[in-house]
Design a protein around this motif. Structure first.
Motif, mmCIF file in Angstrom:
data_model
loop_
_atom_site.group_PDB
_atom_site.id
_atom_site.type_symbol
_atom_site.label_atom_id
_atom_site.label_comp_id
_atom_site.label_asym_id
_atom_site.label_seq_id
_atom_site.Cartn_x
_atom_site.Cartn_y
_atom_site.Cartn_z
ATOM 1 N N ARG A 21 0.894 -1.223 0.018
ATOM 2 C CA ARG A 21 -0.125 0.137 0.036
ATOM 3 C C ARG A 21 0.897 1.210 0.103
ATOM 4 O O ARG A 21 0.413 2.329 -0.084
ATOM 5 C CB ARG A 21 -1.031 0.072 1.176
ATOM 6 C CG ARG A 21 -2.220 -1.014 1.357
ATOM 7 C CD ARG A 21 -3.254 -0.784 2.203
ATOM 8 N NE ARG A 21 -3.884 0.484 2.135
ATOM 9 C CZ ARG A 21 -5.106 0.512 1.492
ATOM 10 N NH1 ARG A 21 -5.644 -0.504 0.799
ATOM 11 N NH2 ARG A 21 -5.354 1.831 1.675
ATOM 12 N N ARG A 22 2.148 1.251 0.166
ATOM 13 C CA ARG A 22 2.923 2.317 0.164
ATOM 14 C C ARG A 22 3.661 2.212 -1.116
ATOM 15 O O ARG A 22 4.607 3.343 -1.266
ATOM 16 C CB ARG A 22 4.118 2.274 1.420
ATOM 17 C CG ARG A 22 3.445 2.233 2.530
ATOM 18 C CD ARG A 22 4.627 2.436 3.886
ATOM 19 N NE ARG A 22 5.363 3.632 3.545
ATOM 20 C CZ ARG A 22 6.368 4.097 4.343
ATOM 21 N NH1 ARG A 22 6.803 3.021 5.030
ATOM 22 N NH2 ARG A 22 6.840 5.112 4.165
ATOM 23 N N GLY A 23 3.418 1.656 -2.023
ATOM 24 C CA GLY A 23 3.903 1.555 -3.355
ATOM 25 C C GLY A 23 5.326 0.935 -3.546
ATOM 26 O O GLY A 23 5.990 1.232 -4.459
ATOM 27 N N ARG A 24 5.649 0.086 -2.771
ATOM 28 C CA ARG A 24 6.921 -0.484 -2.625
ATOM 29 C C ARG A 24 6.645 -1.756 -3.384
ATOM 30 O O ARG A 24 5.842 -2.783 -2.881
ATOM 31 C CB ARG A 24 7.386 -0.724 -1.344
ATOM 32 C CG ARG A 24 7.501 0.457 -0.268
ATOM 33 C CD ARG A 24 8.597 1.424 -0.469
ATOM 34 N NE ARG A 24 8.629 2.520 0.195
ATOM 35 C CZ ARG A 24 9.836 3.240 0.175
ATOM 36 N NH1 ARG A 24 10.681 3.407 -0.590
ATOM 37 N NH2 ARG A 24 9.883 4.293 0.972
ATOM 38 N N LEU A 25 7.716 -2.219 -4.110
ATOM 39 C CA LEU A 25 7.703 -3.562 -4.849
ATOM 40 C C LEU A 25 7.946 -4.575 -3.988
ATOM 41 O O LEU A 25 8.944 -4.652 -3.257
ATOM 42 C CB LEU A 25 8.640 -3.322 -5.860
ATOM 43 C CG LEU A 25 8.544 -4.517 -7.166
ATOM 44 C CD1 LEU A 25 7.402 -4.324 -7.876
ATOM 45 C CD2 LEU A 25 9.618 -4.322 -8.060
ATOM 46 N N ARG A 26 7.195 -5.621 -4.026
ATOM 47 C CA ARG A 26 7.383 -6.857 -2.857
ATOM 48 C C ARG A 26 7.405 -8.096 -3.434
ATOM 49 O O ARG A 26 8.263 -9.115 -3.227
ATOM 50 C CB ARG A 26 6.139 -6.971 -1.919
ATOM 51 C CG ARG A 26 6.001 -5.577 -0.822
ATOM 52 C CD ARG A 26 7.357 -5.324 -0.356
ATOM 53 N NE ARG A 26 7.199 -4.524 0.698
ATOM 54 C CZ ARG A 26 8.308 -4.004 1.276
ATOM 55 N NH1 ARG A 26 9.395 -4.370 0.908
ATOM 56 N NH2 ARG A 26 8.079 -2.840 2.062
ATOM 57 N N GLU A 27 6.936 -8.207 -4.804
ATOM 58 C CA GLU A 27 6.880 -9.440 -5.569
ATOM 59 C C GLU A 27 7.089 -9.097 -7.062
ATOM 60 O O GLU A 27 6.509 -8.008 -7.465
ATOM 61 C CB GLU A 27 5.822 -10.386 -5.251
ATOM 62 C CG GLU A 27 5.389 -11.021 -3.808
ATOM 63 C CD GLU A 27 6.468 -11.743 -3.495
ATOM 64 O OE1 GLU A 27 6.703 -12.138 -2.244
ATOM 65 O OE2 GLU A 27 7.087 -12.545 -4.376
ATOM 66 N N TRP A 28 7.621 -10.040 -7.735
ATOM 67 C CA TRP A 28 7.646 -9.952 -9.153
ATOM 68 C C TRP A 28 8.353 -11.302 -9.718
ATOM 69 O O TRP A 28 8.717 -12.299 -8.984
ATOM 70 C CB TRP A 28 8.738 -8.746 -9.572
ATOM 71 C CG TRP A 28 10.250 -9.157 -8.995
ATOM 72 C CD1 TRP A 28 11.127 -9.899 -9.620
ATOM 73 C CD2 TRP A 28 10.669 -8.624 -7.432
ATOM 74 N NE1 TRP A 28 12.328 -9.850 -8.668
ATOM 75 C CE2 TRP A 28 12.009 -9.303 -7.507
ATOM 76 C CE3 TRP A 28 9.933 -8.014 -6.604
ATOM 77 C CZ2 TRP A 28 12.615 -8.901 -6.531
ATOM 78 C CZ3 TRP A 28 10.850 -7.870 -5.453
ATOM 79 C CH2 TRP A 28 12.234 -8.135 -5.435
ATOM 80 N N ASN A 29 7.880 -11.315 -11.043
ATOM 81 C CA ASN A 29 8.289 -12.685 -11.657
ATOM 82 C C ASN A 29 9.609 -12.500 -12.494
ATOM 83 O O ASN A 29 10.274 -11.333 -12.618
ATOM 84 C CB ASN A 29 7.335 -13.221 -12.567
ATOM 85 C CG ASN A 29 6.957 -12.104 -13.894
ATOM 86 O OD1 ASN A 29 7.600 -11.287 -13.856
ATOM 87 N ND2 ASN A 29 5.828 -12.936 -14.523
ATOM 88 N N GLU A 30 10.236 -13.516 -13.242
ATOM 89 C CA GLU A 30 11.369 -13.246 -13.749
ATOM 90 C C GLU A 30 11.426 -12.510 -15.129
ATOM 91 O O GLU A 30 12.342 -11.883 -15.348
ATOM 92 C CB GLU A 30 11.939 -14.827 -14.332
ATOM 93 C CG GLU A 30 12.176 -15.786 -13.053
ATOM 94 C CD GLU A 30 12.573 -17.173 -13.461
ATOM 95 O OE1 GLU A 30 12.847 -17.924 -12.638
ATOM 96 O OE2 GLU A 30 12.446 -17.427 -14.727
ATOM 97 N N ALA A 31 10.235 -12.579 -15.452
ATOM 98 C CA ALA A 31 10.072 -11.476 -16.933
ATOM 99 C C ALA A 31 10.095 -10.090 -16.458
ATOM 100 O O ALA A 31 10.569 -9.543 -17.121
ATOM 101 C CB ALA A 31 8.637 -11.937 -17.449
#
Length: 583
Positions: free
Chosen positions: A68-78
């Motif tokens: 909710r603070r706009g921080r990146l927490r998860e992402w995929n390899e792509a």
């Protein structure tokens, strides 16, 4: 402070940290880590987490999730590959640093709409890579909720475009009007508050299978049966009424199609006029059939994997009844149990034919109850393999429900032939043992049966009469200890008795036999016994021994009488001077 204000405040603190990120992917030392974004402690870091991470990495487009603070927490390899950042640099990075400066205001408004109103968003924008490259993308985003339905972040995908994006900060209504004209993958229609169609995009016209003019002015629920059958029209009508009352409505709508069923993720969004009253409704439908199918397949594979790994050598199977007929699927272990090659085509009827004719009715009844009544089953049945080998199998079936309806039966199968054979051999051995002990109880022989540790497992009533011990009380006792502590004291020559008996245990392959004299006392009679001990070579107590005590008191008495007569005659003949001759 609203979410949009919080993003604006966070942006000023993040601009320096994200303006020139290290292209080699070094972690940003100023990046904050939101404590509220810690991993859910209820998430199993085992097989389920691995399956989820694998599924996320399998998404072909860049995928991301922010808190909710706009921080990146998860992402995929792509996503990491598209942006050029290392995982350490992405962790906790502000989403503002991943878009050009001129698009950050739009990003704040999108996040505010997602967090405060839980509104999904689709738009074209630019993704800013570590190298400074501005990548044109179509962003699709929506709320990320926890198990309680609370919005904890935003998730989305960024599909790369082969052209420059249409960068516009238009109102929601304008963006939807543009979508009506340009989005070929989303069914979009503009309705009045009565549900009558005002406008539709090309995708909607193609889906309904009629020309645009024939639809305009008609209630959406009156579209051809092919698009909305009678069973979903009531649900659609109810959704339109709720949207006309100002409610954001979203539900999944199954629709029949030429090659099967299509599932739409349908959104009914109210549009307000100048007087703050709902003046129209925007209907958006996205085909999620493939996503639903993929999710079902993932769930099926996960459950089969979990069931198959419960016990080594267990196969998993499924009977899917969600479509027309019954679709059967097996893991490789099931084919091995049946003695079939993995690619062997097989239907349910053919699979049942492998079972013993006497067991087939039980299996069919159990499967029928599972499908119709939701009753699980656990059966042990005989199976004749493709190699004509009779095997015992254990099969477990559990019903699977979707929205309360049974759509499948899943389960496991295991070869239990060795266990059944051991059980049958044990049962036969116990039957022989019972017959033997029953016979011994009526015999004139006192008997101990010992296991391979020389503990007493059975003694008959004559043991009590001959030796003066409680037959039930000695069961479970160590026989050598029993001899030393109690039994030997009852004999005329206690040490010889103990030595002979315990010595037979040391040479447990031989037969031991000797005579022993029990002295009278404590309710015992004075008697002579023949002790005979032999090993048990098979059955339940293989490795143990059987000990018999035969009463030879009368024989010993006759022997003593005979010896006395011989001694008397010998003395008589000696007095006569004539040697005695015995025949």
């Amino acid at each position: 402070m609203t979410d949009e204000q919080e993003f604006a405040a966070a942006e000023s603190t993040d601009s320096d940290a994200n303006a020139n990120p290290n292209a080699n992917g070094d972690a940003n030392p100023n990046a904050e880590v939101d404590a509220t974004a810690d991993a859910n402690p209820n998430v199993d870091p085992g097989a389920d987490q691995f399956a989820v991470e694998s599924a996320i990495d399998a998404i072909p487009d860049p995928w991301f999730a922010v808190d909710r603070r706009g921080r990146l927490r998860e992402w995929n390899e792509a996503f990491a590959e598209a942006t050029g950042y290392a995982d350490a640099a992405l962790d906790g990075m502000s989403a503002q640093g991943l878009v050009p400066e001129e698009e950050r205001g739009t990003l704040r408004r999108v996040m505010s709409a997602v967090f405060e109103r839980e509104e999904p968003d689709r738009r074209e924008s630019l993704l800013l890579a570590a190298s400074g490259e501005r990548i044109p993308c179509e962003f699709a985003s929506g709320p990320l909720t926890d198990d309680d339905g609370t919005v904890v972040g935003m998730t989305g995908t960024a599909r790369r475009l082969e052209r420059q994006p249409r960068l516009t900060d238009a109102s929601p209504a304008q963006r939807h009007l543009e979508a009506i004209a340009n989005d070929p993958r989303t069914i979009v229609a503009l309705l009045d508050t009565e549900g009558r169609l005002r406008q539709a995009n090309d995708a909607a016209v193609w889906f309904f299978g009629v020309d645009r003019e024939s639809l305009r002015g008609r209630p959406l629920r009156d579209a051809p049966d092919r698009a909305f059958p009678a069973r979903v029209r009531e649900r659609l009508r109810n959704g339109i009424e709720r949207a006309a009352d100002g409610e954001f409505v979203r539900f999944e709508l199954p629709c029949p199609y030429s090659d099967g069923e299509v599932v739409l993720d349908l959104v009914l969004r109210p549009v307000y006029g100048r007087d703050d009253r709902v003046e129209s409704i925007i209907a958006e439908g996205i085909d999620i059939t493939d996503r639903k199918r993929s999710q079902r397949e993932l769930d099926r594979a996960q459950e089969l994997l979990e069931q198959s790994h419960q016990i080594a050598g267990v196969g998993g199977w499924e009977l899917d009844v969600s479509g027309d007929g019954i679709e059967m699927s097996w893991t490789e272990q099931v084919y091995r149990i049946y003695g079939l090659p993995v690619d062997e085509p097989l239907d349910v009827e053919a699979a049942i034919e492998f079972y013993h004719p006497e067991d087939r009715p039980r299996l069919c009844e159990a499967v029928e109850r599972a499908l119709e009544e939701g009753e699980p089953y656990d059966l042990e049945l005989r199976l004749l393999t493709a190699d004509d080998e009779l095997r015992w199998i254990r099969t477990i079936g559990r019903p699977v429900r979707d929205d309360g309806e049974i759509v499948a039966v899943r389960g496991t199968i295991r070869d239990v032939t060795e266990r059944k054979e051991r059980e049958q051999a044990l049962a036969a051995s116990e039957a022989r043992f019972r017959s033997l002990t029953e016979a011994m109880d009526t015999a004139t022989v006192g008997t101990f049966i010992l296991d391979d540790d020389y503990s007493v497992v059975w003694a008959n009533e004559l043991v009590e009469e001959y030796l003066g011990v409680d037959a039930d009380a000695v069961v479970g006792r160590d026989k050598p200890e029993l001899v030393e502590s109690e039994l030997k004291a009852r004999f005329e020559k206690p040490e010889r008795f103990a030595s002979e008996v315990i010595g037979s245990y040391r040479d447990d392959t031989g037969i031991a036999e000797f005579e022993c004299h029990v002295l009278a006392g404590d309710g015992r009679e004075d008697r002579w016994l023949l002790h005979r001990s032999m090993p048990i070579e098979e059955g339940k107590y293989a490795g143990g021994r059987v000990e018999h005590y035969l009463d030879i008191t009368d024989r010993k008495r006759r022997q003593r009488q005979l010896q006395a007569e011989r001694d008397r005659f010998s003395a008589l003949f000696e007095n006569l001077g004539t040697p005695a001759v015995y025949y």
